[in-house]
Design a protein around this motif. Structure first.
Motif, PDB file in Angstrom:
ATOM      1  N   ALA A  52      -0.419  -3.083   3.994  1.00  0.00           N
ATOM      2  CA  ALA A  52       0.329  -3.070   2.667  1.00  0.00           C
ATOM      3  C   ALA A  52       1.963  -2.988   2.873  1.00  0.00           C
ATOM      4  O   ALA A  52       2.717  -3.436   2.304  1.00  0.00           O
ATOM      5  CB  ALA A  52       0.136  -2.022   1.749  1.00  0.00           C
ATOM      6  N   ASN A  53       2.225  -2.248   4.047  1.00  0.00           N
ATOM      7  CA  ASN A  53       3.738  -1.966   4.349  1.00  0.00           C
ATOM      8  C   ASN A  53       4.175  -3.295   4.737  1.00  0.00           C
ATOM      9  O   ASN A  53       5.588  -3.564   4.097  1.00  0.00           O
ATOM     10  CB  ASN A  53       3.734  -1.066   5.462  1.00  0.00           C
ATOM     11  N   LEU A  54       3.728  -3.989   5.594  1.00  0.00           N
ATOM     12  CA  LEU A  54       4.098  -5.250   5.938  1.00  0.00           C
ATOM     13  C   LEU A  54       4.023  -6.358   4.960  1.00  0.00           C
ATOM     14  O   LEU A  54       5.009  -7.027   4.770  1.00  0.00           O
ATOM     15  CB  LEU A  54       3.093  -5.852   7.081  1.00  0.00           C
ATOM     16  N   GLU A  55       3.142  -6.200   3.797  1.00  0.00           N
ATOM     17  CA  GLU A  55       3.303  -7.247   2.639  1.00  0.00           C
ATOM     18  C   GLU A  55       4.343  -6.972   2.112  1.00  0.00           C
ATOM     19  O   GLU A  55       4.946  -7.944   1.463  1.00  0.00           O
ATOM     20  CB  GLU A  55       1.755  -7.028   1.783  1.00  0.00           C
ATOM     21  N   SER A  56       4.626  -5.444   1.785  1.00  0.00           N
ATOM     22  CA  SER A  56       6.008  -5.399   1.073  1.00  0.00           C
ATOM     23  C   SER A  56       7.346  -5.790   1.496  1.00  0.00           C
ATOM     24  O   SER A  56       7.985  -6.377   0.976  1.00  0.00           O
ATOM     25  CB  SER A  56       6.180  -3.806   0.751  1.00  0.00           C
ATOM     26  N   LYS A  57       7.209  -5.881   2.995  1.00  0.00           N
ATOM     27  CA  LYS A  57       8.355  -6.220   3.781  1.00  0.00           C
ATOM     28  C   LYS A  57       8.657  -7.670   3.602  1.00  0.00           C
ATOM     29  O   LYS A  57       9.654  -8.154   3.785  1.00  0.00           O
ATOM     30  CB  LYS A  57       8.324  -5.853   5.214  1.00  0.00           C
ATOM     31  N   LEU A  58       7.352  -8.498   3.655  1.00  0.00           N
ATOM     32  CA  LEU A  58       7.461  -9.881   3.514  1.00  0.00           C
ATOM     33  C   LEU A  58       7.761 -10.414   2.181  1.00  0.00           C
ATOM     34  O   LEU A  58       8.447 -11.410   2.207  1.00  0.00           O
ATOM     35  CB  LEU A  58       6.023 -10.449   4.177  1.00  0.00           C
ATOM     36  N   ILE A  59       7.686  -9.623   1.270  1.00  0.00           N
ATOM     37  CA  ILE A  59       7.845  -9.679  -0.175  1.00  0.00           C
ATOM     38  C   ILE A  59       9.412  -9.736  -0.313  1.00  0.00           C
ATOM     39  O   ILE A  59      10.246 -10.597  -0.667  1.00  0.00           O
ATOM     40  CB  ILE A  59       7.129  -8.973  -1.214  1.00  0.00           C
TER      41      ILE A  59
END
Length: 608
Positions: A52-59
């Motif tokens: 989820a941390n990576l997903e937020s970063k990619l958003i």
């Protein structure tokens, strides 16, 4: 154990990589990252923590491109951190790599590459791979990858992209799983089938040392000689939930079958016939060992049972007195810990509250502490003076199986290292034990073939209210673990007893039809154990025995026998626990219990 994915096609790669990683997060959740190739080069985004941390970063900062690789990590080399996360790249970020496995000779390769002018940022073994590929790169990515892996020892599944060849994704496997997903105008790589099931059900299952090249023209398979090969696609008919378990019905069964690999991985680079025992960064010297007057081994549950085996091993091989205790008892009994004490704490999660408290108390008293754990960056690994990791990979099932056998391997490694320092064993004796240890992964595979007999036993006994386990010496230690497994997942009342203790009370519990599981693998105690078996048989017990091949005399005293491949007496716990795990599993399945999530239990006990 980590999860890797790769995509080549016409769609945006990043969302597809995230989708695949979500299906693989059970394989590792310390960190995650992606590398995307486009006309501007390779862009990497990665971070510590859950996906989820990576997903937020990619958003916040999207990566655009139609070719990419992704990774979710279970840390082995280097604590979970942004810099240790995959993908790893060379300094020019012209080559990026994701990797599942262990490069056993990475230190040697790293030193050699540094001498050639290469720089390293992380603590991982993986970072040698992109630099090694860069060293060999002369305009042909597949040739560079082939040369690089020919220099590497260990296990790997690798995905590679290169900014100089943006129309290509290269992958290879050895001893770590890798599949290729075949879509329409697109293709995928992944370390497990669930990652691609939303997009295709047609896959190639790669074998060891097979390479794959994904391009706009499709998928090309190559052998290690660079010759093109063909194979029939496999059509997946499982649903996604079953596929996450690798085709097994439950995670526990999957993890039982992963034990041969876990044993091998935990010995990798540490046990070799060509060099002395390597204990990673543990720096205990011969002089340090002379100052130690006693070893305390402290743990809880299954880890405690591994520590009991550790006591036998260290005392027998290294001739050092060892006390073993349950962490929750040890911390309250005012143990006589001094600056001359060595404390070894064993914890699968590295977060067990009572064990962590013992570690802290011991350090306050001046003792040196070694942690044996399966989780890089866990509390015990950070706070101990030394740490030895068990490379079991993540365990999803609450009841521990592969973490236990890797803890046993860690015990033997420590015992042998101490024996070598103390010279309590000759070099020939150490060589023979190491040789037998290196055979254990194969012998464990053979032991798993006893399933039919064990299922039949479970069919006949799953309605029992009580079962008893007997053993002497190391067999008693394993019996305790077998009894715990049965209790944990089948909810059948079970007890383990030392064979010689029967006549001091427990034999009063034996009556006609009582089920007894007897371990008889210690040759010097076999006759004594047979006598104990006869004591319960005389009182009407039904007995199944676990014995080594060749001990056919045992058949005269029991109802049925599970034979294990021959190995040294001291190493038998690694094999004898496997049928006990399977007995617990099949009995629980017959009772329709949730074997992966037994009632009232949690994977990591982080409260007292």
């Amino acid at each position: 154990m980590c999860g890797i994915v790769g995509y080549f096609g016409l769609r945006e790669a990043a969302p597809l990589l995230i989708d695949g990683l979500q299906k693989l997060e059970y394989r590792g959740y310390d960190s995650a990252g992606v590398a995307i190739s486009n006309e501007e080069g390779i862009k990497v985004s990665k971070c510590k923590g859950r996906l989820a941390n990576l997903e937020s970063k990619l958003i916040e900062t999207p990566l655009k491109g139609n070719v990419g690789i992704g990774h979710t990590r279970w840390a082995t080399h280097g604590e979970p951190s942004d810099v240790n996360s995959h993908p790893h790249s060379n300094s020019k970020i012209s080559i990026s790599v994701v990797h599942n496995g262990i490069i056993e000779n990475y230190l040697k390769l790293r030193e050699w590459l540094i001498s050639k002018g290469y720089e390293f940022l992380s603590e991982t073994d993986t970072e040698v791979i992109p630099n090694l590929i860069d060293y060999y790169y002369e305009g042909n990515l597949i040739e560079a990858v082939m040369k690089a892996v020919s220099s590497m020892e260990g296990s790997y599944a690798i995905g590679v992209i290169c900014s100089k060849e943006p129309d290509k994704l290269v992958a290879v496997r050895k001893d770590s799983p890798l599949i290729v997903g075949l879509g329409k105008n697109e293709s995928f790589i992944a370390s497990d089938i669930p990652a691609v099931l939303n997009h295709t059900r047609d896959i190639y299952l790669l074998e060891d040392k097979e390479f794959v090249v994904l391009t706009q023209q499709g998928v090309t398979l190559l052998n290690e000689m660079g010759e093109e090969i063909t194979k029939e696609p496999y059509h997946v008919t499982w649903n996604a939930d079953a596929a996450e378990k690798g085709g097994y019905e439950d995670f526990m069964l999957k993890e039982i079958h992963e034990q041969p690999k876990a044993i091998k991985d935990t010995m990798a680079s540490r046990i070799s016939l060509d060099h002395d025992i390597i204990l990673d960064k543990i720096t205990i010297t011969k002089e340090n060992l002379k100052e130690i007057d006693r070893i305390f081994m402290v743990a809880c549950g299954t880890a405690y049972h591994a520590a009991v085996v550790g006591k036998y091993a260290i005392e027998k091989l290294a001739k050092i007195p060892v006390e073993v205790d349950i962490a929750s008892e040890f911390r309250y009994r005012e143990p006589l810990i001094t600056e001359k004490s060595l404390v070894i704490v064993v914890s699968q999660s590295g977060e067990t509250a009572d064990t962590l408290a013992v570690l802290r108390d011991s350090k306050k008293k001046g003792a040196r502490v070694i942690a044996v754990t399966n989780v890089v960056g866990s509390s015990v690994s950070r706070e101990a003076d030394d740490v030895l990791y068990t490379w079991a990979g993540p365990e999803i099932a609450v009841a521990s199986t592969k973490a236990y056998v890797t803890q046993l391997i860690a015990m033997y490694i420590i015992a042998l290292h101490f024996a070598a320092l103390k010279e309590s064993l000759s070099s020939e004796e150490i060589y023979d034990i190491k040789k037998a240890m290196l055979e254990l992964p194969t012998l464990a595979e053979e032991t798993l073939e006893n399933k039919d007999v064990l299922q039949k036993f479970a069919d006949q006994t799953y309605m029992e209210r009580d079962m008893f386990f007997l053993g002497r010496g190391l067999d008693y230690a394993v019996s305790m673990e077998g009894s715990l497994k049965l209790k944990e997942i089948s909810y059948i009342h079970s007890e383990a007893y030392a064979g010689g203790e029967l006549k001091h009370g427990p034999i009063a519990l034996i009556e006609k039809g009582t089920v007894v599981i007897a371990c008889v693998t210690q040759s010097y105690l076999a006759d004594k154990m047979v006598s104990n078996i006869k004591e319960v048989v005389t009182r009407g017990a039904k007995v199944i025995a676990i014995a080594l091949e060749g001990n056919t005399d045992i058949e005269k005293s029991v109802d049925s026998v599970i034979y294990l491949p021959k190995t040294l007496d001291i190493l038998t716990p690694v094999l004898s626990v496997i049928p006990l795990q399977l007995i617990a599993y099949y009995v629980a399945k017959q009772k329709a219990c949730d074997v992966d999530k037994p009632r009232n239990l949690a994977k990591s006990v982080t409260v007292e």
